[in-house]
Design a protein around this motif. Structure first.
Motif, PDB file in Angstrom:
ATOM      1  N   GLY A 143       3.748  10.660  10.714  1.00 50.38           N
ATOM      2  CA  GLY A 143       3.914  10.926   9.270  1.00 50.38           C
ATOM      3  C   GLY A 143       3.275   8.752   8.600  1.00 50.38           C
ATOM      4  O   GLY A 143       3.825   8.664   9.206  1.00 50.38           O
ATOM      5  N   GLY A 159       4.006  16.657   7.629  1.00 48.40           N
ATOM      6  CA  GLY A 159       2.813  16.800   6.925  1.00 48.40           C
ATOM      7  C   GLY A 159       3.317  18.007   6.624  1.00 48.40           C
ATOM      8  O   GLY A 159       3.162  18.840   5.476  1.00 48.40           O
ATOM      9  N   ASN A 197      -3.737   9.338   5.185  1.00 50.68           N
ATOM     10  CA  ASN A 197      -2.474   8.695   5.438  1.00 50.68           C
ATOM     11  C   ASN A 197      -1.531   9.759   5.712  1.00 50.68           C
ATOM     12  O   ASN A 197      -0.152   9.194   5.092  1.00 50.68           O
ATOM     13  N   THR A 198      -1.687  11.458   5.474  1.00 54.24           N
ATOM     14  CA  THR A 198      -0.540  12.310   5.544  1.00 54.24           C
ATOM     15  C   THR A 198      -0.441  12.348   7.284  1.00 54.24           C
ATOM     16  O   THR A 198       0.675  12.760   7.690  1.00 54.24           O
ATOM     17  N   TYR A 199      -1.168  12.942   7.627  1.00 56.73           N
ATOM     18  CA  TYR A 199      -1.827  13.843   8.846  1.00 56.73           C
ATOM     19  C   TYR A 199      -2.618  13.705   9.728  1.00 56.73           C
ATOM     20  O   TYR A 199      -3.074  12.230   9.924  1.00 56.73           O
ATOM     21  N   LEU A 244       4.212  18.919   2.205  1.00 51.44           N
ATOM     22  CA  LEU A 244       2.741  19.175   1.896  1.00 51.44           C
ATOM     23  C   LEU A 244       1.941  21.007   2.806  1.00 51.44           C
ATOM     24  O   LEU A 244       1.627  20.948   1.544  1.00 51.44           O
ATOM     25  N   ASP A 290      -5.947  10.874   0.914  1.00 55.27           N
ATOM     26  CA  ASP A 290      -4.238  11.066   1.305  1.00 55.27           C
ATOM     27  C   ASP A 290      -4.303  12.068   2.773  1.00 55.27           C
ATOM     28  O   ASP A 290      -3.012  12.223   3.555  1.00 55.27           O
TER      29      ASP A 290
END
Length: 347
Positions: free
Chosen positions: A254, A194, A300-302, A197, A297
């Motif tokens: 990820g 992540g 779904n990212t971290y 981002l 999000d």
């Protein structure tokens, strides 16, 4: 030291003597990782490791490979290189422990624009620390100088680990059943995913000074928080596997919850996560608020504070939590398995 040098090659940007110096500096760190099975020191064309003599009737070798990703950019901007090696090892051994494999050995690959021996030593010191934490040996590696392809102060690191497990003890994701319990093992922070981002949210690429900003809610600077090494779960999970039946395991990297948890069970099965049970570290709230990132999000990212999940029978869940906590883990129940064709559902 080898009587080897090339002034012509050095003029082209590659100093082979710097490589020899780096190897000499890293030897004391590599020696810390020596375990039974290591057959010789570094310097050969391949790392030799003798498989342990066990009662296993069907030993299976399990391998995993990964890197650290753009977290390395934070290390470069802060000129702190002694922890990213831990991340590299963690990303590999935390994967193979999901197959109940005990890591045996590790190898790394470091590509750099310019070989600065003292910097390479710090990177490998981190790799060695990661190997010590996971109980495996660093049996070799490669440092490659890439002038013209990378800036002098840039580098990348990747690695791979090999472990061993008795075939009958490999968790079977298809054994996961309705009503099984999902146990979370807390992460140490953002770990190693992540970061593209994260760097965008804080404008790190345009203003590296933001890494030096002290956030009261973190109790440290942003850079210190982001460089916290990935937690290695090998030893507590191996201890758990010796005492309690485990249906399946998953490493949250990820893709966060939605991508990784479904990899731990079969088709027509889903996970129901009680969102209020997840202990979300402050850093993720900071990221979400700073970047105005939607909750979906974020999950779904971290890893959102969950570095690994253990799935076990409901009647064994409390015992598993107590054991993991006695081993120093912050372990707690976050959900259960339900029959259905969904992946992850939050309630």
């Amino acid at each position: 030291m080898y009587n080897s040098f090339s002034d012509s090659y050095k003029e082209a940007g590659v100093d082979v003597t710097a490589g020899y110096r780096a190897v000499e500096l890293m030897k004391k760190h590599i020696e810390r990782t020596r375990v039974e099975g290591v057959m010789e020191g570094i310097g050969g064309f391949g790392g030799l490791f003798a498989l342990p003599k066990t009662d296993n009737s069907e030993p299976v070798l399990v391998s995993g490979t990964d890197g650290v990703g753009t977290k390395l950019k934070i290390a470069m901007l802060m000129d702190k290189h002694d922890t990213v090696g831990i991340d590299c090892v963690a990303m590999c051994v935390n994967d193979i422990i999901c197959a109940a494999a005990k890591p045996l050995f590790f190898l790394d690959y470091i590509a750099t624009g310019k070989n600065i021996p003292e910097k390479i030593e710090k990177i490998v010191a981190g790799v060695s620390e990661g190997c010590v934490r996971s109980g495996c040996a660093l049996v070799g590696g490669e440092t490659a100088e890439h002038p013209g392809m990378m800036d002098d102060n840039e580098y990348d690191i990747a690695g791979f680990s090999v472990g061993i497990v008795e075939k009958s003890k490999i968790p079977d994701k298809n054994s996961v059943k309705n009503g099984d319990v999902i146990i979370a093992l807390a992460s140490s922070g953002v770990h190693s995913n992540g970061f593209s981002l994260t760097r965008k949210i804080f404008g790190i690429n345009d203003n590296a000074d933001v890494l030096l900003k002290h956030y009261p809610e973190l109790g440290k600077t942003l850079g210190e928080e982001l460089l916290t090494p990935t937690k290695i779960y090998v030893k507590p999970v191996l201890s758990l596997l010796e005492k309690i039946p485990v249906r399946s395991l998953c490493h949250i990297t990820g893709g966060g919850f939605q991508e990784n948890i479904p990899r731990a069970f079969g088709e027509k099965t889903g996970a129901v996560i009680k969102k209020s049970s997840v202990k979300i570290p402050v850093v993720f709230n900071l990221i979400a608020s700073q970047g105005k990132i939607p909750e979906r999000d974020m999950f779904n990212t971290y890893n959102m504070g969950v570095g690994m999940c253990v799935i076990t029978q409901a009647e064994k869940a409390d015992e598993a939590v107590r054991l993991l906590c006695s081993l120093g883990e912050d372990a707690y129940i976050i959900g259960e398995i339900r029959s259905g064709s969904f992946g992850v559902e939050f309630v």
